[in-house]
Scaffold this active site. Structure first.
Site, PDB file in Angstrom:
ATOM      1  CB  VAL A  89       5.768   7.736  -0.997  1.00 22.03           C
ATOM      2  CG1 VAL A  89       6.490   9.061  -0.883  1.00 22.03           C
ATOM      3  CG2 VAL A  89       5.223   7.296   0.360  1.00 22.03           C
ATOM      4  CG  MET A 129      -1.766  -1.130   1.441  1.00 23.56           C
ATOM      5  SD  MET A 129      -3.162  -1.121   0.353  1.00 23.56           S
ATOM      6  CE  MET A 129      -4.398  -0.338   1.361  1.00 23.56           C
ATOM      7  CB  CYS A 130       0.737   4.274  -1.882  1.00 24.68           C
ATOM      8  SG  CYS A 130       0.668   3.375  -3.439  1.00 24.68           S
ATOM      9  NE  ARG A 131       1.170   3.781   4.218  1.00 27.04           N
ATOM     10  CZ  ARG A 131       0.343   3.258   5.124  1.00 27.04           C
ATOM     11  NH1 ARG A 131       0.521   3.493   6.399  1.00 27.04           N
ATOM     12  NH2 ARG A 131      -0.657   2.509   4.754  1.00 27.04           N
ATOM     13  CG  ASN A 183      -3.085   3.755   1.126  1.00 26.41           C
ATOM     14  OD1 ASN A 183      -3.226   4.096   2.288  1.00 26.41           O
ATOM     15  ND2 ASN A 183      -2.414   2.702   0.770  1.00 26.41           N
TER      16      ASN A 183
END
Ligand code: GLN
Length: 236
Positions: A90, A1-3, A117
């Site tokens: 990110v 998972m992205c942030r 996300n």
């Protein structure tokens, strides 16, 4: 998972949200504290912000498929980029998704900036024009833009019904509204004196950070922060 991270409030340097906090997106790119899926976020970064220098706020973006920690030019310029409304991310790319700037959040329709996300089966997404990439998040963004952000909660619930394994944490802003969904991953809110932060995880150890319960929509406006439960997905 992205942030990801969103800001609505006073005009602040983008670096103060993304680069400077002790556990901000820069540190989260290599050492996130709450990430449940993936170890780091090295597959790109994007910073979007509303530029209020003209007659109407305009969304502007800087995106890259490289890790944020190596972007020395961005680190130099970010203190000079100021905005009252920011959406930044990110990325940890989902297996099979392209690693390219156009697959990196935030996505835009020219009015909203949007970050996702999570992960979603592309086959269940309603077809919508204007997707920036074949990445699941870009197709999801196009579907949300086509339906309209006023319908964000309903759209998330419908997609979750169609793909029960989907994780659908979305952040979106248009310069006067900041929206966030918690659906399958963490989302936190920080009410500061000068504005509100929504973020996948706290960027510092301030005790004012609050967890948003899963399956909730958060709306931030000048009037404050409102949290609404989203319907649970229907069983088979
Ligand atoms: N599925 C999206 C991508 O591949 C987002 C991934 C994530 O949240 N880690 O970019």
């Amino acid at each position: 998972m992205c942030r990801h991270l969103g800001w609505l409030g006073a005009d602040v340097p983008v670096s103060s949200l993304v680069l400077d906090p002790p556990n901000g997106l820069l540190v989260q790119s290599y050492s996130p504290r709450r990430q449940k899926h993936g170890l780091m976020n090295a597959d790109g970064w994007g910073v979007g912000f509303f530029d209020a220098s003209g007659p109407a706020p305009v969304p502007r973006r800087w995106r890259s498929p490289a890790p944020l920690w190596g972007e020395v030019s961005f680190h130099s310029v970010a203190p000079a980029l100021r905005s009252h409304c920011v959406v930044a991310a990110v990325r940890s790319a989902t297996a099979g998704m392209p690693i390219e700037a156009s697959a990196t959040a935030p996505f835009t329709d020219g009015r909203w900036l949007l970050s996702h996300n999570g992960v979603v089966d592309r086959a269940v997404l309603p077809r919508a024009p204007g997707a920036e990439s074949i990445c699941d998040s870009a197709l999801l963004a196009a579907a949300i833009f086509a339906r309209g952000l006023d319908q964000l909660g309903d759209t998330i619930v419908e997609i979750a019904n169609a793909d029960p394994n989907a994780r659908l944490n979305v952040l979106a802003a248009n310069g006067v509204r900041l929206l966030g969904t918690a659906w399958g991953d963490t989302l936190c809110v920080l009410r500061r004196d000068d504005g509100v932060v929504l973020a996948s995880e706290p960027y510092d150890d301030d005790s004012d950070w609050e967890d948003v319960p899963d399956h909730h929509l958060v709306e931030v406006t000048a009037a404050g922060v409102r949290m609404t439960p989203l319907d649970p997905p229907k069983g088979p």
